[in-house]
Write a protein that holds these residues in place. Sequence first.
Motif, PDB file in Angstrom:
ATOM      1  N   ASP A 216       0.885  -1.160   0.000  1.00 31.98           N
ATOM      2  CA  ASP A 216       0.000   0.000   0.000  1.00 31.98           C
ATOM      3  C   ASP A 216       0.929   1.217   0.000  1.00 31.98           C
ATOM      4  O   ASP A 216       1.597   1.500   1.001  1.00 31.98           O
ATOM      5  CB  ASP A 216      -0.887  -0.036   1.238  1.00 31.98           C
ATOM      6  CG  ASP A 216      -1.825   1.162   1.346  1.00 31.98           C
ATOM      7  OD1 ASP A 216      -1.425   2.276   0.955  1.00 31.98           O
ATOM      8  OD2 ASP A 216      -2.957   0.987   1.837  1.00 31.98           O
ATOM      9  N   LYS A 217       0.967   1.927  -1.108  1.00 32.79           N
ATOM     10  CA  LYS A 217       1.991   2.975  -1.266  1.00 32.79           C
ATOM     11  C   LYS A 217       1.764   4.155  -0.315  1.00 32.79           C
ATOM     12  O   LYS A 217       2.724   4.746   0.174  1.00 32.79           O
ATOM     13  CB  LYS A 217       2.041   3.421  -2.729  1.00 32.79           C
ATOM     14  CG  LYS A 217       2.632   2.340  -3.649  1.00 32.79           C
ATOM     15  CD  LYS A 217       2.945   2.857  -5.025  1.00 32.79           C
ATOM     16  CE  LYS A 217       1.708   2.924  -5.908  1.00 32.79           C
ATOM     17  NZ  LYS A 217       1.202   1.570  -6.236  1.00 32.79           N
ATOM     18  N   ALA A 218       0.521   4.500  -0.041  1.00 36.92           N
ATOM     19  CA  ALA A 218       0.251   5.590   0.900  1.00 36.92           C
ATOM     20  C   ALA A 218       0.723   5.201   2.304  1.00 36.92           C
ATOM     21  O   ALA A 218       1.318   6.009   3.030  1.00 36.92           O
ATOM     22  CB  ALA A 218      -1.239   5.920   0.899  1.00 36.92           C
ATOM     23  N   LEU A 219       0.454   3.953   2.662  1.00 35.48           N
ATOM     24  CA  LEU A 219       0.909   3.454   3.961  1.00 35.48           C
ATOM     25  C   LEU A 219       2.437   3.465   4.024  1.00 35.48           C
ATOM     26  O   LEU A 219       3.025   3.846   5.047  1.00 35.48           O
ATOM     27  CB  LEU A 219       0.356   2.049   4.176  1.00 35.48           C
ATOM     28  CG  LEU A 219       0.548   1.359   5.537  1.00 35.48           C
ATOM     29  CD1 LEU A 219      -0.525   0.274   5.717  1.00 35.48           C
ATOM     30  CD2 LEU A 219       1.929   0.742   5.702  1.00 35.48           C
ATOM     31  N   ALA A 220       3.077   3.067   2.928  1.00 34.92           N
ATOM     32  CA  ALA A 220       4.539   3.039   2.886  1.00 34.92           C
ATOM     33  C   ALA A 220       5.128   4.432   3.086  1.00 34.92           C
ATOM     34  O   ALA A 220       6.092   4.616   3.848  1.00 34.92           O
ATOM     35  CB  ALA A 220       5.011   2.448   1.558  1.00 34.92           C
ATOM     36  N   LEU A 221       4.550   5.420   2.416  1.00 33.51           N
ATOM     37  CA  LEU A 221       5.040   6.797   2.562  1.00 33.51           C
ATOM     38  C   LEU A 221       4.943   7.265   4.005  1.00 33.51           C
ATOM     39  O   LEU A 221       5.897   7.805   4.562  1.00 33.51           O
ATOM     40  CB  LEU A 221       4.228   7.736   1.662  1.00 33.51           C
ATOM     41  CG  LEU A 221       4.547   7.715   0.167  1.00 33.51           C
ATOM     42  CD1 LEU A 221       3.487   8.499  -0.602  1.00 33.51           C
ATOM     43  CD2 LEU A 221       5.926   8.304  -0.091  1.00 33.51           C
ATOM     44  N   GLU A 222       3.789   7.042   4.610  1.00 34.25           N
ATOM     45  CA  GLU A 222       3.580   7.495   5.985  1.00 34.25           C
ATOM     46  C   GLU A 222       4.527   6.764   6.942  1.00 34.25           C
ATOM     47  O   GLU A 222       5.077   7.359   7.865  1.00 34.25           O
ATOM     48  CB  GLU A 222       2.126   7.256   6.393  1.00 34.25           C
ATOM     49  CG  GLU A 222       1.770   7.857   7.749  1.00 34.25           C
ATOM     50  CD  GLU A 222       0.293   7.748   8.070  1.00 34.25           C
ATOM     51  OE1 GLU A 222      -0.150   8.431   9.010  1.00 34.25           O
ATOM     52  OE2 GLU A 222      -0.415   6.981   7.394  1.00 34.25           O
ATOM     53  N   ASP A 252       6.613   7.016  -9.805  1.00 34.65           N
ATOM     54  CA  ASP A 252       5.784   8.013  -9.128  1.00 34.65           C
ATOM     55  C   ASP A 252       5.931   7.909  -7.614  1.00 34.65           C
ATOM     56  O   ASP A 252       5.986   8.922  -6.905  1.00 34.65           O
ATOM     57  CB  ASP A 252       4.310   7.834  -9.515  1.00 34.65           C
ATOM     58  CG  ASP A 252       4.041   8.173 -10.970  1.00 34.65           C
ATOM     59  OD1 ASP A 252       4.877   8.880 -11.577  1.00 34.65           O
ATOM     60  OD2 ASP A 252       3.002   7.734 -11.501  1.00 34.65           O
ATOM     61  N   PHE A 253       5.987   6.666  -7.121  1.00 32.73           N
ATOM     62  CA  PHE A 253       6.143   6.469  -5.677  1.00 32.73           C
ATOM     63  C   PHE A 253       7.477   7.030  -5.188  1.00 32.73           C
ATOM     64  O   PHE A 253       7.533   7.744  -4.182  1.00 32.73           O
ATOM     65  CB  PHE A 253       6.047   4.986  -5.330  1.00 32.73           C
ATOM     66  CG  PHE A 253       6.424   4.686  -3.900  1.00 32.73           C
ATOM     67  CD1 PHE A 253       5.538   4.924  -2.868  1.00 32.73           C
ATOM     68  CD2 PHE A 253       7.690   4.182  -3.592  1.00 32.73           C
ATOM     69  CE1 PHE A 253       5.890   4.666  -1.549  1.00 32.73           C
ATOM     70  CE2 PHE A 253       8.050   3.926  -2.263  1.00 32.73           C
ATOM     71  CZ  PHE A 253       7.144   4.166  -1.246  1.00 32.73           C
ATOM     72  N   VAL A 254       8.547   6.719  -5.910  1.00 33.95           N
ATOM     73  CA  VAL A 254       9.872   7.192  -5.499  1.00 33.95           C
ATOM     74  C   VAL A 254       9.915   8.714  -5.512  1.00 33.95           C
ATOM     75  O   VAL A 254      10.447   9.347  -4.590  1.00 33.95           O
ATOM     76  CB  VAL A 254      10.969   6.606  -6.407  1.00 33.95           C
ATOM     77  CG1 VAL A 254      12.324   7.230  -6.082  1.00 33.95           C
ATOM     78  CG2 VAL A 254      11.039   5.087  -6.247  1.00 33.95           C
ATOM     79  N   GLN A 255       9.330   9.320  -6.540  1.00 39.86           N
ATOM     80  CA  GLN A 255       9.334  10.779  -6.621  1.00 39.86           C
ATOM     81  C   GLN A 255       8.548  11.400  -5.462  1.00 39.86           C
ATOM     82  O   GLN A 255       8.978  12.393  -4.854  1.00 39.86           O
ATOM     83  CB  GLN A 255       8.733  11.245  -7.951  1.00 39.86           C
ATOM     84  CG  GLN A 255       8.805  12.750  -8.150  1.00 39.86           C
ATOM     85  CD  GLN A 255      10.234  13.278  -8.069  1.00 39.86           C
ATOM     86  OE1 GLN A 255      11.075  12.956  -8.901  1.00 39.86           O
ATOM     87  NE2 GLN A 255      10.529  14.072  -7.050  1.00 39.86           N
ATOM     88  N   GLU A 256       7.419  10.799  -5.125  1.00 37.11           N
ATOM     89  CA  GLU A 256       6.622  11.318  -4.013  1.00 37.11           C
ATOM     90  C   GLU A 256       7.365  11.146  -2.689  1.00 37.11           C
ATOM     91  O   GLU A 256       7.331  12.022  -1.825  1.00 37.11           O
ATOM     92  CB  GLU A 256       5.268  10.617  -3.951  1.00 37.11           C
ATOM     93  CG  GLU A 256       4.307  11.255  -2.955  1.00 37.11           C
ATOM     94  CD  GLU A 256       2.912  10.686  -3.039  1.00 37.11           C
ATOM     95  OE1 GLU A 256       2.054  11.163  -2.267  1.00 37.11           O
ATOM     96  OE2 GLU A 256       2.663   9.770  -3.852  1.00 37.11           O
ATOM     97  N   LEU A 257       8.053  10.020  -2.530  1.00 37.81           N
ATOM     98  CA  LEU A 257       8.833   9.789  -1.315  1.00 37.81           C
ATOM     99  C   LEU A 257       9.955  10.820  -1.198  1.00 37.81           C
ATOM    100  O   LEU A 257      10.180  11.400  -0.126  1.00 37.81           O
ATOM    101  CB  LEU A 257       9.417   8.378  -1.333  1.00 37.81           C
ATOM    102  CG  LEU A 257      10.346   7.997  -0.177  1.00 37.81           C
ATOM    103  CD1 LEU A 257       9.648   8.138   1.163  1.00 37.81           C
ATOM    104  CD2 LEU A 257      10.865   6.566  -0.358  1.00 37.81           C
TER     105      LEU A 257
END
Length: 396
Positions: A216-222, A252-257
């Motif tokens: 879950d990418k949102a969970l991973a970011l948090e 996209d995930f890496v950029q957001e992170l």
Amino acid sequence: MSLNISQRNSVLQKMAILVDQYRETIIKENIKDMEAYAGEDLAMRDRLKVDQSKIDGMIAALRQLASQEDPIGVERFRFTHDNGMQVYNKTASFGTVLIIYESRPDVTIEAAGIAFKSGNKILLKGGKESLNSNLEIVKLWHQALSDYDIPADWVEYLNYNRNETQAFLEKPTQKVDLIVPRGGERLIAFVKEHATCPVIVSGRGNNFVYVHNEADKALALENIINGKTNKISACNAVDKVLIDTNLPNKKDFVQELITNLTNHNVEILGDKHVSKFNDVKPIPDEDIWQEEFLDYKIVLGETENTPEAISKINTYSGGHSAVIITKNQEAADTFMAEVDCAAVYHNASTRFTDGFQLGLGGELAISTDKLHQRGPIGLQHLVTNKWYIHGNGQIR
């Protein structure tokens, strides 16, 4: 001389009252330490500071300790021998515990309190950077002990320099049964090299998060942001992130992170894959995967799959904490079984590797050794054991 549970609890309760009563004095002495500290170590400075919130934490720890069951004399095993002997194994105190620590005045309360509640005499050797704070708190220990006619040597402060500390470790001038170092790798190595009695190693963190391809990418970011930025001076902070090559919309995930970490003023280093992104510096060499930062700094990298992630973590981590972010239970179970860390997490932050958070009511240290206790060492772990055998004339 041993102290019964009523005596130990009374001292802890009195300490809670005294710390509250003298909170401004403690903070005043801590300001002297803060003003004298000339270093640029952000983690050291954070650990050194005592404010109203830390005072509240000290008081809460003392009160909670006083409310807990006595860890001494707990029956672990019983057996009736064929010859009629009654055999029991029960918990027992170590005797005298030496706690060597850097910068954190709250250790003078919390770690000493756990060791005291466990029936041990306490020797404290704090760092020179927190001397004023520590000596003020030790005064309160002595006052609390005096109020119940208990000798002051139950809590003793060793105001030694490095050479004097080394000499004491090599040839103690009084009985020492156990040493617990609390601090960085250099302090731990120093203690292990010179100590002549058992040492519980509270080792380095260097904790990893693995973002599985079914995360879950949102969970991973948090999770990553919390683990990295919530408290950089903590040994349970995140230093390394491994991102599965097959994560959908990985770019996209890496950029957001990266954006989120940059917004928190975190310096980002990356392997050959992640260093292609803006705001990411290439890692200088592979050795950095082994480094604990205790700073606003993180390393991001890619990994082919779960086995490779597990291998990398087992090669480079400090054996403290590691996380997998995934919706796949089977992958999580494999990761948690095979990663060689004291605490393994599925979809939760490494910041929970803490005695209070894991239900122990505080901790003496977080051990990365496998003997005699791994992970947070709470009240019930700071004991040894003793055999009691009752007979009526049996001989062998």
